[in-house]
Scaffold this active site. Sequence first.
Site, PDB file in Angstrom:
ATOM      1  N   HIS A 187       1.991   4.546  -2.952  1.00  0.00           N
ATOM      2  CA  HIS A 187       2.145   5.992  -2.744  1.00  0.00           C
ATOM      3  C   HIS A 187       3.570   6.427  -3.086  1.00  0.00           C
ATOM      4  O   HIS A 187       3.782   7.432  -3.771  1.00  0.00           O
ATOM      5  CB  HIS A 187       1.867   6.351  -1.279  1.00  0.00           C
ATOM      6  CG  HIS A 187       0.450   6.185  -0.851  1.00  0.00           C
ATOM      7  ND1 HIS A 187      -0.617   6.697  -1.559  1.00  0.00           N
ATOM      8  CD2 HIS A 187      -0.090   5.582   0.257  1.00  0.00           C
ATOM      9  CE1 HIS A 187      -1.749   6.414  -0.918  1.00  0.00           C
ATOM     10  NE2 HIS A 187      -1.452   5.730   0.168  1.00  0.00           N
ATOM     11  N   HIS A 216       0.839  -1.203   0.000  1.00  0.00           N
ATOM     12  CA  HIS A 216       0.000   0.000   0.000  1.00  0.00           C
ATOM     13  C   HIS A 216       0.877   1.257   0.000  1.00  0.00           C
ATOM     14  O   HIS A 216       0.712   2.151  -0.842  1.00  0.00           O
ATOM     15  CB  HIS A 216      -0.918   0.007   1.231  1.00  0.00           C
ATOM     16  CG  HIS A 216      -1.784   1.221   1.316  1.00  0.00           C
ATOM     17  ND1 HIS A 216      -3.069   1.256   0.827  1.00  0.00           N
ATOM     18  CD2 HIS A 216      -1.541   2.462   1.821  1.00  0.00           C
ATOM     19  CE1 HIS A 216      -3.586   2.459   1.029  1.00  0.00           C
ATOM     20  NE2 HIS A 216      -2.679   3.208   1.634  1.00  0.00           N
ATOM     21  N   GLU A 217       1.821   1.301   0.926  1.00  0.00           N
ATOM     22  CA  GLU A 217       2.694   2.475   1.014  1.00  0.00           C
ATOM     23  C   GLU A 217       3.640   2.559  -0.175  1.00  0.00           C
ATOM     24  O   GLU A 217       3.999   3.661  -0.611  1.00  0.00           O
ATOM     25  CB  GLU A 217       3.486   2.443   2.327  1.00  0.00           C
ATOM     26  CG  GLU A 217       2.627   2.420   3.590  1.00  0.00           C
ATOM     27  CD  GLU A 217       1.628   3.569   3.653  1.00  0.00           C
ATOM     28  OE1 GLU A 217       1.900   4.643   3.052  1.00  0.00           O
ATOM     29  OE2 GLU A 217       0.575   3.393   4.280  1.00  0.00           O
TER      30      GLU A 217
END
Length: 382
Positions: free
Chosen positions: A36, A32-33
């Site tokens: 980003h 998820h990170e």
Amino acid sequence: MEILQSIFSAGTGLLGYVIPALFVLMIVVFFHELGHFMVARWCGVTISEFSIGFGKELFGFYDKHGTRWKISAIPLGGFVKFLGDENAASVPDQEAMESQGEDDREGSLHSKSLWARAAIVAAGPFANFLLSIVIFGMLLFFYGKAITPARVDSVVPQSAAAEAGFEVGDIMLSIDGHEIKSFSDVQGIVALSSGDALNILVDRNGEEISLMTTPRRTEITDQFGNKQKIGVLGIRHEARPEDVIRKSYGPLQAAWGGVTETYSIIDRTLGYVGRIFVGKEDADQLGGPIRVAQVSGQVATLGIVALFNLAAILSVSIGLLNLFPIPMLDGGHLVFYALEGIRGKPLSPKSQELGFRIGLALVFSLMIFATFNDITHIFLSN
């Protein structure tokens, strides 16, 4: 695979839950990170920190770009902190932004175009969905899928199925127009359809018959002793070895299977949330970190394949949760950006701060509620 399985099998007691839970959460949070992070770097944003977990740093290192990669003490999430952020939720630091030089301002997230910021925010949930597709696709490619016919082997007396006229030997072909390929398809639809009338097409001795039935909300206990309330028809199916068909998948078929399985989980999750709002489901089925740890430990006993399957499901859930329009979450940022696009300028700092405070309260309330459900669930299951 064998090495990972031996590690998970070695855990006993609390460690038997903690090790698999950390494995699953770290995979999901990292990707998820990473979503980003990668899009932010492509857009020229300076990244200060990449953290798995919150709180005190346990260990870390700097990369050549000056980003601090670290593992933190509380493994319940993670964050990427950009230049110009006040905190891990990417709330703009107005004072810091005003004092920045031209070079620093160029590297700030909040100096980028609206579309770049939206892409950076959306990349996290997108990475979760992509991870889910990859895991499901790889499992299908390497292990295939076990398919058993949706045959009725017995009917519980006075059940919804009995009242609808189901008979032993019926083979279910479709439910409300959705094709049924395996008995697991029936379970997935019926479980989230308590109180809803279903039109089920069955094959009875070569003749197609349409039956109307309404699943009844029933508390069941799974193989681990966990109790949950789902829709039940009152049909029993015996998975005989000679009935099981192991379907193989080529690379493209497996990839598409990963897409369809991910979409199916999104559809069922949104359907469940919608049913909560209209009062057809109880919110006490929502779980938090304790439930994740419990389920991870239980699933780990079934093998590494089952644990990776759980990681894929959890990845979809976290990606979807982050898209909810709540300030502090990715979806909240996207709402702010949408309003900025409509207005032609960002919301005022005071409005954004108020939104983030409300979002923080909502997120904490949800965590408290989910944790309470977890504790209640554990006590009721024992």
